[in-house]
Design an enzyme around this catalytic site. Structure first.
Site, mmCIF file in Angstrom:
data_model
loop_
_atom_site.group_PDB
_atom_site.id
_atom_site.type_symbol
_atom_site.label_atom_id
_atom_site.label_comp_id
_atom_site.label_asym_id
_atom_site.label_seq_id
_atom_site.Cartn_x
_atom_site.Cartn_y
_atom_site.Cartn_z
ATOM 1 N N HIS A 32 0.829 -1.206 0.000
ATOM 2 C CA HIS A 32 0.000 0.000 0.000
ATOM 3 C C HIS A 32 0.870 1.266 0.000
ATOM 4 O O HIS A 32 0.882 1.994 -0.984
ATOM 5 C CB HIS A 32 -1.004 0.029 1.147
ATOM 6 C CG HIS A 32 -1.918 -1.136 1.198
ATOM 7 N ND1 HIS A 32 -2.754 -1.466 0.148
ATOM 8 C CD2 HIS A 32 -2.114 -2.092 2.150
ATOM 9 C CE1 HIS A 32 -3.440 -2.564 0.470
ATOM 10 N NE2 HIS A 32 -3.066 -2.959 1.654
ATOM 11 N N ASP B 45 -5.149 -7.976 -3.305
ATOM 12 C CA ASP B 45 -5.444 -7.783 -1.881
ATOM 13 C C ASP B 45 -6.712 -8.504 -1.443
ATOM 14 O O ASP B 45 -6.721 -9.722 -1.287
ATOM 15 C CB ASP B 45 -5.495 -6.295 -1.590
ATOM 16 C CG ASP B 45 -5.461 -5.973 -0.102
ATOM 17 O OD1 ASP B 45 -5.403 -6.915 0.707
ATOM 18 O OD2 ASP B 45 -5.487 -4.783 0.268
#
Length: 449
Positions: free
Chosen positions: A266, A317
């Site tokens: 991220h 993810d």
């Protein structure tokens, strides 16, 4: 040995014409360009190397679409996490295998040929280790076997519920280990791997791992990938600064020896000094634009990071929507919305956005997972063929072909996918799609009853 002939193939970061490629024992044995096909060659129109999916929680595919209801006025990542904890509370190893196989089959269908599984669901519903400590890792390996995708397993160390060693929450009980327990689990998980599977290590985040534990983990695994969540949400950044006086990425760069084997997943909320320092470290930023948008995390400073020379890869993810092209497209579109400008993630050397994103993701993903970085002699034969009869490719030339796939093709652009020389997808569908989907449907029907 198997031979393939492509009208064009993406070799060495550019399109080459009339490419004959042979595969032996799952690896590219030879590449010839500008040659005619030979009798017996399998022929296709256009070939790309497969991409690495740097960040996946396979079991979360089973809850896709279940968290899109407003439950409170301030819905955000943290409220979504509570829904996720309730979902995983009921999962068995068999459930994880079935759900993850479905996710992996969908990854292959969209052009991912290797996945980094950020695997933290280790224990039984009460939080106790299984008799086989790595039983859940075995479920991931079973999903890999069912789908045929390449696997880089990233067992997650998770010990705390907040910065500074705060006690964990009840919903985290299935993740938790001491360093000694994790060392045993890590060794057992290694035993579940086969073929060219790889293993790395994943301290979950600075809120789940103390500095002392992080140092011990790096000793436990001195080589191979290191993946960690960092700076995904603003609350995480604020809490880290309150604990340490530094932001998460700032702290890692100053204290953890971050280098080329690290992937900071991220890294959404970065200051200008952090952007420059992360780029200079040689680490990979593991971007997950679709999930980050779904969770309302924020927008990664992609234009500034690429301008600083930073490396990145893409991951799915939460697996809310699995689509390699969509991940690349979502990153570029997020930059356009943030800066109110177009074609931001390209440069003078490679001015076409789709091609630029693809090449950067190809090499960054390979660095993060230890996978193939393209079609080259000695590399795994991870190949994706495009269906040039798809309307999006009408009149396509080499300069715009990848852009057309990423920005204009929708579904149906991918024809076949080979992983280590074995065809796993044909006519856009995984060859075992029906059996994998049947197990998935049965699992979800029981879990959601």
């Amino acid at each position: 040995m198997t031979a393939y002939w492509f009208e064009r193939a993406f070799i060495g970061d550019r399109w080459q014409a009339e490419v004959r490629l042979t595969v032996a024992e799952g690896r590219v044995a030879s590449i010839e360009t500008g040659v005619a096909a030979q009798r017996g060659d399998e022929r296709h129109q256009a070939a790309l190397p497969g991409l690495c999916n740097v960040h996946s929680h396979g079991f979360q595919r089973g809850m896709a679409g279940l968290s899109e209801r407003q439950s409170r006025a301030d819905d955000n990542f943290w409220s979504w996490r509570e829904i996720m904890y309730r979902f995983l509370d009921r999962l068995t190893p068999e459930d994880v295998a079935a759900i993850t196989a479905q996710a992996y089959a969908e990854m292959l269908e969209t052009g991912f040929t290797r996945v980094g599984e950020f695997h933290y669901l280790h224990h039984d519903p009460a939080g106790a280790p299984y008799a086989d400590r790595a039983e859940m890792a075995g479920a991931i390996a079973a999903a890999r076997a069912a789908s045929g995708i390449g696997l880089t397993l990233l067992p997650v160390f998770y010990a705390h519920g907040g910065f500074g060693g705060a006690p964990p929450a009840p919903g985290q009980r299935r993740f938790l280990s001491s360093i000694d327990e994790f060392a045993a689990l890590f060794d057992a998980a290694r035993g579940k791997l086969s073929g060219d599977d790889r293993i790395g290590i994943a301290p979950h985040s600075l809120r789940a791992v103390t500095p002392e534990e992080l140092a011990a983990l790096l000793v436990l695994s001195p080589t191979g990938p290191v993946h960690i969540h960092a700076a995904e949400q603003l609350k995480e950044v604020e809490d880290c600064a309150a604990w340490s006086g530094a932001r998460p990425v700032e702290w890692l760069l100053a204290n953890a020896g971050v280098d080329e084997r690290w992937c900071l997943v991220h890294a959404t909320h970065l200051t200008s000094p952090e952007i420059r320092a992360l780029a200079q470290s040689g680490a990979v930023a593991g971007l997950c634009p679709v999930t980050e948008a779904n969770l309302g995390d924020g927008i990664f400073p992609g234009a500034s990071y690429l301008a600083a020379g930073g490396h990145f890869g893409f991951g799915t993810d939460s697996n809310i929507l699995i689509d390699a092209a969509q991940e690349l497209r979502a990153l570029e579109y997020s930059q356009r919305l943030a800066h109110r400008a177009r074609a931001l993630l390209a440069d003078a050397d490679m001015p076409f956005v789709g091609m630029h994103l693809f090449v950067r993701a190809l090499h960054g993903g390979a660095q993060a997972l230890g996978g193939s970085g393209g079609l080259a002699i000695g590399e795994a034969a991870d190949m994706v063929s495009l269906d040039m009869d798809h309307p999006a490719f009408a009149g396509a030339d080499d300069a715009t072909l990848i852009d057309r796939w990423i920005f204009a093709a929708r579904a149906g652009a991918i024809d076949c996918v080979w992983r280590a020389g074995v065809k796993r997808v044909e006519a856009g569908r995984h060859l075992d799609a029906e059996a994998i989907a049947a197990s998935y449907r049965s699992c979800l029907a029981r879990l959601l009853a």
